[in-house]
Design an enzyme around this catalytic site. Structure first.
Site, PDB file in Angstrom:
ATOM      1  N   HIS A 124      -1.951   8.860  -0.906  1.00  0.00           N
ATOM      2  CA  HIS A 124      -2.214   8.264  -2.228  1.00  0.00           C
ATOM      3  C   HIS A 124      -3.702   8.031  -2.480  1.00  0.00           C
ATOM      4  O   HIS A 124      -4.224   8.417  -3.516  1.00  0.00           O
ATOM      5  CB  HIS A 124      -1.446   6.944  -2.335  1.00  0.00           C
ATOM      6  CG  HIS A 124      -1.505   6.313  -3.689  1.00  0.00           C
ATOM      7  ND1 HIS A 124      -0.702   6.720  -4.738  1.00  0.00           N
ATOM      8  CD2 HIS A 124      -2.286   5.318  -4.187  1.00  0.00           C
ATOM      9  CE1 HIS A 124      -0.974   5.991  -5.803  1.00  0.00           C
ATOM     10  NE2 HIS A 124      -1.933   5.136  -5.502  1.00  0.00           N
ATOM     11  N   ASP A 145       2.126  11.357  -0.655  1.00  0.00           N
ATOM     12  CA  ASP A 145       1.812  10.051  -1.249  1.00  0.00           C
ATOM     13  C   ASP A 145       2.631   8.969  -0.544  1.00  0.00           C
ATOM     14  O   ASP A 145       3.858   9.054  -0.469  1.00  0.00           O
ATOM     15  CB  ASP A 145       2.125  10.063  -2.756  1.00  0.00           C
ATOM     16  CG  ASP A 145       1.528   8.868  -3.479  1.00  0.00           C
ATOM     17  OD1 ASP A 145       1.756   7.725  -3.029  1.00  0.00           O
ATOM     18  OD2 ASP A 145       0.825   9.071  -4.496  1.00  0.00           O
ATOM     19  N   SER A 179      -2.838   5.941 -10.211  1.00  0.00           N
ATOM     20  CA  SER A 179      -2.121   4.821  -9.594  1.00  0.00           C
ATOM     21  C   SER A 179      -1.559   3.902 -10.687  1.00  0.00           C
ATOM     22  O   SER A 179      -0.877   4.381 -11.574  1.00  0.00           O
ATOM     23  CB  SER A 179      -3.056   4.099  -8.614  1.00  0.00           C
ATOM     24  OG  SER A 179      -2.328   3.321  -7.708  1.00  0.00           O
TER      25      SER A 179
END
Ligand SMILES: *[C@@H]1O[C@H](CO)[C@@H](O)[C@H](O)[C@H]1NC(C)=O
Ligand SMILES: *[C@@H]1O[C@H](CO)[C@@H](O)[C@H](O)[C@H]1NC(C)=O
Ligand SMILES: *[C@@H]1O[C@H](CO)[C@@H](O)[C@H](O)[C@H]1NC(C)=O
Ligand SMILES: *[C@@H]1O[C@H](CO)[C@@H](O)[C@H](O)[C@H]1NC(C)=O
Ligand SMILES: *[C@@H]1O[C@H](CO)[C@@H](O)[C@H](O)[C@H]1NC(C)=O
Length: 443
Positions: free
Chosen positions: A395, A363, A216
């Protein structure tokens, strides 16, 4: 109460990727009676150790300025396998290419890879530079401070369990520039150079080598670092980097999250990025409503909040309401240029480090097509990449689902335990459908 409960529930469903650290500042206030026996470090904003020494700007990037041994009282730190924790303060470079400095926190395991008597004198000690996303423009919520109360995902403990040392840089730097990829990349690289330079003398580690890992926002820092590395740190030989859930373009992501449960990320990013750009910060202050609902004061409350706290506070807020001219104020040419410069990856350089990249096809913070084309471009220019596209989950799922494979990739490049099959040159893309069995321990 009911409203707050619902809010918490909603946010909890999507934020495993967000560090839930929020220090209990009252504990600190009670503890710090000034007699020097406190069990926790003072807040970074008040800690005299968090200063670069006289004349520091003249030093070259990566220079070690200070080492704080036994930085944490490890008997209080709820992280697995920790024997000792030290911190390093070093020279780095900011987003405008001016001198800045950074801090990293290094965890030493009870059993290091090179401790065993069977290993030769040539044993190379693996060090994982672990870029933990902290998603806040609040310096006091930096990992160097917050990790005293534990880690969010258990990944530091797992890496220590493999015998590696783990270095966790405050990659947002001394201004907590969340979202500014350039300074994050430089600080990450310099933290690695500094740790590799520090450990032979200070800790008797003869042959350290480093690999990077980030998911991330931690992926953004890691990816910027491997793009900068060939030019900025040509003498540094990285063993590899694991990069998951990457956002190649924040320009795409920003408007995607403006009215969602993760709106707080956008507030933090606008504050964080403008901390590197004085002119744009000045402009920002003229475009936020001075009073009334959605005013400048409330906007900047984010800079006193951890990532988690700001997610709760700004959940589902239309961030553009804070601006006199709405979204258009963020599209003003100076602002747009800044966001583009800081928020676009794939344009700084071609990585010459072996990369394991992993992303959920679904995602929800960033379109997979952007990661596909970033990787394709690197591969056409000679990079060495294993790319896993996971058809299971979004995600936050991939944070967990990619964990074992990331550790195994580290095993491939640093030695120690299970490995992941990796192409010896060029690129390989694998489509998979993988969900981590919750019953199966990750090691
Ligand atoms: C570390 O914490 C333990 C447990 O609270 C305490 O007994 C010990 O004195 C502390 N050590 C230092 C050096 O502060
Ligand atoms: C930082 O860099 C910019 C652009 O190169 C320059 O204009 C500015 O004066 C520098 N600031 C400092 C504090 O050195
Ligand atoms: C250690 O490394 C040196 C130089 O690379 C090599 O000559 C030697 O054989 C190695 N020793 C062991 C025990 O692997
Ligand atoms: C700004 O917003 C906050 C939060 O809603 C509010 O408490 C404060 O009074 C506002 N300030 C002004 C000057 O209107
Ligand atoms: C992976 O799946 C995508 C569709 O999602 C497809 O375009 C691509 O060719 C596949 N790649 C491989 C190596 O199978």
């Amino acid at each position: 109460m009911v409203r707050l409960g619902l809010l918490l529930l909603r946010v909890a469903t999507v934020t495993e990727a967000i560090w839930q650290f929020s220090p209990d500042l009252t504990v600190l206030a009670q503890d710090d009676d000034g007699d020097g026996t406190e069990s926790y470090l003072p807040l970074p904003s008040t800690d005299s150790w968090y200063r670069a020494p006289e004349g520091w700007e003249e030093a070259t990037p990566g220079t070690v300025f200070k080492i704080r041994k036994n930085a944490y009282n490890v008997s209080l730190v709820p992280i697995a396998n920790v024997k000792e924790v030290f911190q390093v303060l070093f020279r780095s470079t900011d987003s405008l290419e001016n001198a800045t400095w950074g801090v990293t926190t290094v965890f030493v395991p009870h059993r290091s890879q090179c401790d065993s008597t069977t290993s030769s004198a040539n044993c190379s000690q693996g060090i994982v530079s672990y870029q933990l996303p902290y998603d806040t423009s609040c310096l006091d919520a930096s990992p160097s401070f917050g990790l005293q109360w534990g880690e969010p995902y258990g990944e530091i403990g797992m890496a220590l369990g493999r015998g590696w040392w783990v270095s966790v840089p405050d990659f947002e730097g001394p201004l907590a520039s969340y979202g500014a990829n350039i300074v994050a990349g430089y600080i990450t690289l310099d933290s690695v150079r500094a740790v590799l330079a520090a450990v032979p003398d200070a800790f008797g580690v003869k042959h350290p080598r480093a690999a990077l890992w980030g998911y991330s926002n931690g992926a953004s820092a890691t990816e910027a670092a491997v793009e900068f590395a060939p030019k900025y740190a040509p003498a540094l030989k990285l063993a590899g980097a694991a990069i998951g859930g990457l956002t190649p373009s924040q320009i795409t992501s920003g408007p995607m999250i403006a009215r969602t449960q993760v709106s707080g990320l956008l507030v933090q990013g606008i504050i964080g990025i403008t901390s590197q750009y004085p002119k744009q910060r000045e402009y920002l202050l003229t475009r936020l409503h001075p009073s009334g609902p959605y005013n400048v004061t409330e906007f900047f409350w984010a800079s006193y909040m951890s990532g988690w706290q700001s997610l709760l506070y700004y959940s589902y807020v239309d961030v553009f309401q804070y601006f006199i001219g709405g979204q258009a104020d963020l599209e003003e040419p100076g602002m747009a240029a800044m966001f583009y410069r800081e928020g676009t990856l794939g344009v700084f350089g071609i990585p010459d480090t072996p990369l394991f990249m992993y992303q959920a096809v679904e995602d929800d913070l960033t379109p997979i097509a952007e990661t596909d084309s970033l990787i394709q471009n690197f591969c056409e220019k000679g990079s060495n990449i294993l790319y896993h596209r996971n058809h299971w989950g979004g995600h936050n799922d991939e944070l967990t689902n990619g964990r074992q494979r990331s550790l195994d990739f580290m095993g491939t490049v640093l030695g120690g335990g299970d490995v992941l099959e990796f192409p010896s040159s060029g690129c390989k893309t694998v489509n998979l459908t993988f969900m981590q069995d919750p019953q199966k321990p990750i090691v």
